[in-house]
Design an enzyme around this catalytic site. Structure first.
Site, PDB file in Angstrom:
ATOM      1  N   GLU A 108       0.844  -1.193   0.000  1.00  0.00           N
ATOM      2  CA  GLU A 108       0.000   0.000   0.000  1.00  0.00           C
ATOM      3  C   GLU A 108       0.881   1.245   0.000  1.00  0.00           C
ATOM      4  O   GLU A 108       0.453   2.326   0.398  1.00  0.00           O
ATOM      5  CB  GLU A 108      -0.988  -0.018   1.161  1.00  0.00           C
ATOM      6  CG  GLU A 108      -0.398  -0.245   2.519  1.00  0.00           C
ATOM      7  CD  GLU A 108      -1.474  -0.368   3.590  1.00  0.00           C
ATOM      8  OE1 GLU A 108      -2.294   0.548   3.712  1.00  0.00           O
ATOM      9  OE2 GLU A 108      -1.471  -1.380   4.315  1.00  0.00           O
ATOM     10  N   CYS A 160      -3.464  -3.704   4.247  1.00  0.00           N
ATOM     11  CA  CYS A 160      -2.468  -4.651   4.764  1.00  0.00           C
ATOM     12  C   CYS A 160      -2.759  -6.094   4.397  1.00  0.00           C
ATOM     13  O   CYS A 160      -1.895  -6.957   4.554  1.00  0.00           O
ATOM     14  CB  CYS A 160      -2.381  -4.536   6.281  1.00  0.00           C
ATOM     15  SG  CYS A 160      -2.011  -2.875   6.836  1.00  0.00           S
ATOM     16  N   HIS A 183      -2.136 -10.018  12.157  1.00  0.00           N
ATOM     17  CA  HIS A 183      -1.649  -8.745  11.628  1.00  0.00           C
ATOM     18  C   HIS A 183      -1.338  -7.860  12.829  1.00  0.00           C
ATOM     19  O   HIS A 183      -2.191  -7.665  13.698  1.00  0.00           O
ATOM     20  CB  HIS A 183      -2.711  -8.100  10.731  1.00  0.00           C
ATOM     21  CG  HIS A 183      -2.376  -6.689  10.375  1.00  0.00           C
ATOM     22  ND1 HIS A 183      -1.247  -6.364   9.659  1.00  0.00           N
ATOM     23  CD2 HIS A 183      -2.991  -5.511  10.667  1.00  0.00           C
ATOM     24  CE1 HIS A 183      -1.186  -5.048   9.513  1.00  0.00           C
ATOM     25  NE2 HIS A 183      -2.238  -4.510  10.114  1.00  0.00           N
TER      26      HIS A 183
HETATM   27  N1  CAA Z   1       2.234   2.863  30.554  1.00  0.00           N
HETATM   28  C1  CAA Z   1       1.659   1.750  30.029  1.00  0.00           C
HETATM   29  N2  CAA Z   1       0.619   1.787  29.138  1.00  0.00           N
HETATM   30  C2  CAA Z   1       0.170   3.001  28.775  1.00  0.00           C
HETATM   31  C3  CAA Z   1       0.721   4.194  29.287  1.00  0.00           C
HETATM   32  C4  CAA Z   1       1.797   4.095  30.219  1.00  0.00           C
HETATM   33  N3  CAA Z   1       2.371   5.178  30.748  1.00  0.00           N
HETATM   34  N4  CAA Z   1       0.037   5.221  28.759  1.00  0.00           N
HETATM   35  C5  CAA Z   1      -0.897   4.691  27.911  1.00  0.00           C
HETATM   36  N5  CAA Z   1      -0.818   3.363  27.934  1.00  0.00           N
HETATM   37  C6  CAA Z   1      -1.603   2.396  27.156  1.00  0.00           C
HETATM   38  C7  CAA Z   1      -3.084   2.742  27.103  1.00  0.00           C
HETATM   39  O1  CAA Z   1      -3.784   2.318  28.277  1.00  0.00           O
HETATM   40  C8  CAA Z   1      -3.495   1.987  25.852  1.00  0.00           C
HETATM   41  O2  CAA Z   1      -3.629   0.627  26.155  1.00  0.00           O
HETATM   42  P1  CAA Z   1      -4.988  -0.177  25.783  1.00  0.00           P
HETATM   43  O3  CAA Z   1      -5.189  -0.036  24.301  1.00  0.00           O
HETATM   44  O4  CAA Z   1      -4.706  -1.582  26.197  1.00  0.00           O
HETATM   45  O5  CAA Z   1      -6.081   0.486  26.542  1.00  0.00           O
HETATM   46  C9  CAA Z   1      -2.275   2.112  24.931  1.00  0.00           C
HETATM   47  O6  CAA Z   1      -1.170   2.470  25.788  1.00  0.00           O
HETATM   48  C10 CAA Z   1      -2.429   3.163  23.831  1.00  0.00           C
HETATM   49  O7  CAA Z   1      -2.630   4.412  24.423  1.00  0.00           O
HETATM   50  P2  CAA Z   1      -3.909   5.333  24.044  1.00  0.00           P
HETATM   51  O8  CAA Z   1      -5.159   4.593  24.278  1.00  0.00           O
HETATM   52  O9  CAA Z   1      -3.727   6.617  24.763  1.00  0.00           O
HETATM   53  O10 CAA Z   1      -3.901   5.511  22.481  1.00  0.00           O
HETATM   54  P3  CAA Z   1      -3.178   6.542  21.525  1.00  0.00           P
HETATM   55  O11 CAA Z   1      -3.976   7.775  21.497  1.00  0.00           O
HETATM   56  O12 CAA Z   1      -1.748   6.647  21.858  1.00  0.00           O
HETATM   57  O13 CAA Z   1      -3.338   5.766  20.135  1.00  0.00           O
HETATM   58  C11 CAA Z   1      -3.389   4.033  18.555  1.00  0.00           C
HETATM   59  C12 CAA Z   1      -3.044   4.384  19.976  1.00  0.00           C
HETATM   60  C13 CAA Z   1      -4.878   4.277  18.290  1.00  0.00           C
HETATM   61  C14 CAA Z   1      -3.084   2.564  18.318  1.00  0.00           C
HETATM   62  C15 CAA Z   1      -2.530   4.928  17.610  1.00  0.00           C
HETATM   63  O14 CAA Z   1      -1.173   4.595  17.784  1.00  0.00           O
HETATM   64  C16 CAA Z   1      -2.877   4.790  16.140  1.00  0.00           C
HETATM   65  O15 CAA Z   1      -3.772   5.462  15.637  1.00  0.00           O
HETATM   66  N6  CAA Z   1      -2.146   3.895  15.390  1.00  0.00           N
HETATM   67  C17 CAA Z   1      -2.374   3.706  13.964  1.00  0.00           C
HETATM   68  C18 CAA Z   1      -3.647   2.932  13.679  1.00  0.00           C
HETATM   69  C19 CAA Z   1      -3.555   1.468  14.005  1.00  0.00           C
HETATM   70  O16 CAA Z   1      -2.493   0.911  14.153  1.00  0.00           O
HETATM   71  N7  CAA Z   1      -4.728   0.793  14.085  1.00  0.00           N
HETATM   72  C20 CAA Z   1      -4.776  -0.616  14.347  1.00  0.00           C
HETATM   73  C21 CAA Z   1      -5.960  -1.293  13.679  1.00  0.00           C
HETATM   74  S1  CAA Z   1      -6.030  -0.876  11.926  1.00  0.00           S
HETATM   75  C22 CAA Z   1      -4.873  -1.948  11.196  1.00  0.00           C
HETATM   76  O17 CAA Z   1      -4.477  -2.904  11.780  1.00  0.00           O
HETATM   77  C23 CAA Z   1      -4.375  -1.602   9.839  1.00  0.00           C
HETATM   78  C24 CAA Z   1      -3.015  -0.987   9.960  1.00  0.00           C
HETATM   79  O18 CAA Z   1      -2.002  -1.680   9.852  1.00  0.00           O
HETATM   80  C25 CAA Z   1      -2.903   0.410  10.201  1.00  0.00           C
END
Ligand code: CAA
Length: 422
Positions: free
Chosen positions: A98, A130, A252
């Protein structure tokens, strides 16, 4: 809904009962020459390191040098998967990506030339986020089932880009995995069965005018898990297999914590969930090790997890069934499985891969940020890149809007003035 009957017939009926045991014969890997440790990013973005290491499950991301791209990665991975092969038996080379470098010409044509593949070997490209690598794998399995003397090479190659200071930034990465499909697979017999879930939605995409992805992160996680549940239910309907039948799971992995979420989703809602107990350290973790070190590799993510499982699981997996789930945003989920073959360890490149991932120099933040903006050609379509990669092939630049790739005959300049390593 049914379509009107076709007005023509094609050949005689296929002997479906006598299909050979098709599957994955070899897995080749390429990572960018450099990496960014999450500790560097956490300092720069003032985010607790634990959030990256534990919350997302990522330690490092692969970073492309200016003379590396998805083609150089694909060529490096393909070269490894094809080592020792009679290239005359290669039916086709399919690039799943992609991060395409052209709207028209298939990227696999460049790999075809770099590797000196015969003109009888077809080359094309496939897209569905993906999971196009899994679609390409399924097509390849069918091709080989009908032509057992032939092999097909699927190359999954991608760079995941979200941009600075975005939630997706710590989940960036890059890498390529080449999957050689044959009728006498040394690694995994997969057969042709799978369960699918497809629906149009907008969780993650990249419009043609952008070089970073647009994503609704939390929504993307929800629809991934829904696709997994539905695809697994359909796989069960087709095959009769339930959770107890799988020794290991590979998912994935956009970030490796997603694998934990997927695993627990299956153990909560999958058919036969009440009969099995969670054992993630055994069933899941070996398949996450490489992905923790590369970041998201989009199409290469699931095959990388499979490679990680086969190369790092301390148990002899011979005869075990592995469950595999592929997710492509937009969206499509595919669940399938494979049985590990006797002697599989001899067909892996485990030592080479572990060394490759371990010896990549770490970049400082300034170099990572400078390299993020890819150089553009001048008004004549010309561009020259400095030799920086440590891989076997490089993107030398552009001449009159044509991309130029070449083998790296000169020694790699890992510590050139263009690279600040830490
Ligand atoms: N210590 C330990 N853990 C912590 C922490 C700390 N100090 N602070 C936060 N966390 C944890 C949170 O509790 C959370 O865990 P859970 O999901 O188990 O609840 C995790 O860290 C992530 O933190 P946030 O919820 O605050 O999320 P974020 O705003 O940082 O965003 C994300 C996380 C949505 C994955 C972001 O990185 C993102 O948008 N990534 C790209 C999209 C993606 O990967 N999507 C996956 C599905 S789509 C797909 O699979 C296709 C693809 O390849 C893209």
């Amino acid at each position: 809904m049914s379509l009107p009957p076709s007005s023509f017939t094609v050949g005689s009926p296929l002997p479906v009962g006598s299909l050979p045991p098709v599957g994955i014969d070899r897995l080749g890997l390429a990572t960018p020459s450099y990496r960014l440790p999450m500790s560097v990013l956490s300092d720069a973005r003032q985010t607790p390191l634990r959030k990256y290491l534990v919350g997302l499950g990522q330690e490092q991301m692969g970073v492309l040098a200016p003379d590396e791209d998805i083609i150089t990665l694909a060529a490096n991975a393909a070269r490894e998967a094809l080592s020792g092969e009679n290239l005359d038996n290669l039916h086709s080379i399919v690039l799943a990506t992609e991060s395409g470098i052209d709207q028209s010409k298939a990227g696999s044509l460049f790999v075809h030339r770099l590797l000196g593949l015969p003109s009888t070997c077809m080359a094309y490209e496939l897209k569905q986020a993906c999971c196009s690598s899994t679609v390409a794998l399924q097509n390849a399995l069918q091709t080989v089932a009908l032509n057992p003397s032939k092999k097909v090479l699927v190359v999954a190659s991608d760079v995941a880009r979200y941009g600075f200071q975005t939630p997706g930034e710590p989940t960036q990465g890059a890498g390529a995995v080449a999957i050689l499909v044959s009728a006498h697979p040394r690694l995994l017999v997969t057969g042709l069965a799978s369960g699918q879930h497809t629906e149009e939605l907008s969780d993650f995409w990249r419009p043609n005018y952008m070089d970073t992805a647009v994503v609704d992160g939390k929504y993307s996680i929800r629809v991934y898990l829904r696709a997994l549940e539905e695809a697994f239910a359909r796989y069960h309907q087709t095959t009769g297999l339930a959770l107890r039948d799988f020794a290991r799971f590979c998912f994935h992995l956009p970030f490796t914590k997603m694998g934990d979420k997927a695993y627990h989703q299956l153990l909560r809602h999958g058919v036969g969930a009440e009969e099995v107990e969670a054992a993630p350290e055994t069933q899941l973790v070996p398949g996450q090790l490489y992905n923790r070190l590369t970041g998201n590799t989009y199409t290469a993510s699931l095959p990388l997890s499979l490679m990680s499982m086969l190369e790092n699981d301390p148990t002899d997996l011979t005869g075990s069934r592995l469950g595999l789930f592929s997710y492509g945003s937009g969206s499509m989920g595919i669940f399938f499985s494979g049985i590990v073959q006797d002697g599989y360890r001899d067909a892996l490149f485990a030592e080479t891969h572990r060394k490759q991932l371990k010896t990549r120099p770490a970049l400082d933040l300034a170099t990572y940020e400078r390299w993020f903006d890819r150089a553009k050609p001048n008004e004549n379509g010309d561009l020259t890149t400095e030799l920086i990669t440590t891989g076997s092939f490089r993107f030398a630049g552009m001449e009159g809007h044509r991309r130029v790739y070449e083998p790296t005959s000169k020694p790699a300049v890992t510590n050139s003035s263009a690279v600040a390593v830490i």
